[in-house]
Write a protein that holds these residues in place. Structure first.
Motif, short mmCIF file in Angstrom:
data_model
loop_
_atom_site.label_atom_id
_atom_site.label_comp_id
_atom_site.label_asym_id
_atom_site.label_seq_id
_atom_site.Cartn_x
_atom_site.Cartn_y
_atom_site.Cartn_z
N GLN A 169 0.83 -1.20 0.00
CA GLN A 169 0.00 0.00 0.00
C GLN A 169 0.86 1.25 0.00
O GLN A 169 0.51 2.26 -0.64
N SER A 170 1.99 1.22 0.70
CA SER A 170 2.87 2.40 0.72
C SER A 170 3.45 2.68 -0.66
O SER A 170 3.65 3.84 -1.03
N TRP A 171 3.73 1.64 -1.44
CA TRP A 171 4.23 1.84 -2.80
C TRP A 171 3.15 2.39 -3.71
O TRP A 171 3.42 3.20 -4.59
N ILE A 172 1.92 1.95 -3.49
CA ILE A 172 0.80 2.48 -4.28
C ILE A 172 0.60 3.96 -3.95
O ILE A 172 0.44 4.80 -4.84
N ASP A 173 0.63 4.29 -2.67
CA ASP A 173 0.42 5.68 -2.24
C ASP A 173 1.56 6.58 -2.72
O ASP A 173 1.34 7.75 -3.05
N ALA A 182 4.49 10.17 1.47
CA ALA A 182 5.60 9.54 2.18
C ALA A 182 6.33 8.55 1.28
O ALA A 182 5.75 7.98 0.35
N ALA A 183 7.63 8.39 1.54
CA ALA A 183 8.42 7.44 0.77
C ALA A 183 7.90 6.03 1.04
O ALA A 183 7.42 5.74 2.13
N PRO A 184 7.98 5.14 0.04
CA PRO A 184 7.49 3.78 0.24
C PRO A 184 8.33 3.03 1.26
O PRO A 184 9.51 3.31 1.46
N LEU A 185 7.72 2.04 1.88
CA LEU A 185 8.42 1.19 2.84
C LEU A 185 9.42 0.30 2.11
O LEU A 185 9.31 0.11 0.89
#
Length: 206
Positions: free
Chosen positions: A33-37, A115-118
């Protein structure tokens, strides 16, 4: 492919496969989800359209100023009331457009400041296809890193060779000082790291 989204540490976005490293404290779902965001794709603006904002602001501003003039200031002349309505309309339209612009800018700012992806590493598809089914997340990352590094430097060396050939075709254009021994050394190092991975996974040898 031998390795895919069924791997407990892997996820896919738009046919790209990623793996979450073992040291990451985050799960696969939240990392994905962090990469999608982080892609920062702005949603279509479904708010009030610019023209509609201006019209609403103009009508509101004109009515407020004209009504205030008649009821509070005691303006009884129709012409004066009409002029005040025009002035109020202009002010209302400008304010409405300004507010809408500020809101749109704030939305774009939130998208830009995503925010940067995880932590996650993309795995080349041929590496994923060739990797054993029981490959660990750290093995996948090691193999992917070595393959990607070698291919990047291989392409860089090929590009440098083409440029050097083009310059050498012109007399006096090739300066020996332009050679990059560090790049050659880095390429040889990457090649040495890549070869055992290529043999293990059956990839093309250099």
């Amino acid at each position: 492919m031998a390795i895919g989204v069924e791997h407990p540490s892997c996820f896919s976005i738009e046919k790209r496969l990623f793996v979450v490293p073992s040291w990451s404290p985050y799960g696969v779902a939240e990392t994905r989800q962090s990469w999608i965001d982080a892609r920062g794709t702005a949603l279509p603006d479904r708010g009030v359209r610019p023209l509609r904002s201006i019209v609403i602001g103009a009508l509101g501003g004109g009515l407020v100023l004209a009504t205030t003039a008649i009821t509070t200031w005691g303006v009884g002349d129709v012409l004066e009331a009409a002029m005040l309505f025009v002035v109020g309309s202009a002010v209302g339209a400008v304010l409405a457009l300004g507010v809408r612009t500020l809101v749109a800018t704030e939305k774009r700012g939130r998208v830009t400041r995503a925010a940067a992806p995880l932590p996650a590493v993309e795995i080349p598809l041929d590496v994923a296809r060739a990797a054993p089914d029981d490959s660990s997340d750290d093995e996948l990352i090691l193999w992917a890193t070595r393959v990607v590094r070698f291919r990047y430097l291989q392409e860089a060396m090929a590009t440098r060779s083409r440029l050097s050939g083009a310059r050498s075709a012109t007399p006096g254009s090739l300066d020996p000082s332009e050679e990059e021994p560090l790049s050659s050394e880095a390429y040889r190092s990457a090649q040495a790291d890549y070869e055992p991975v290529a043999r293990l996974l059956g990839l093309t040898l250099p």
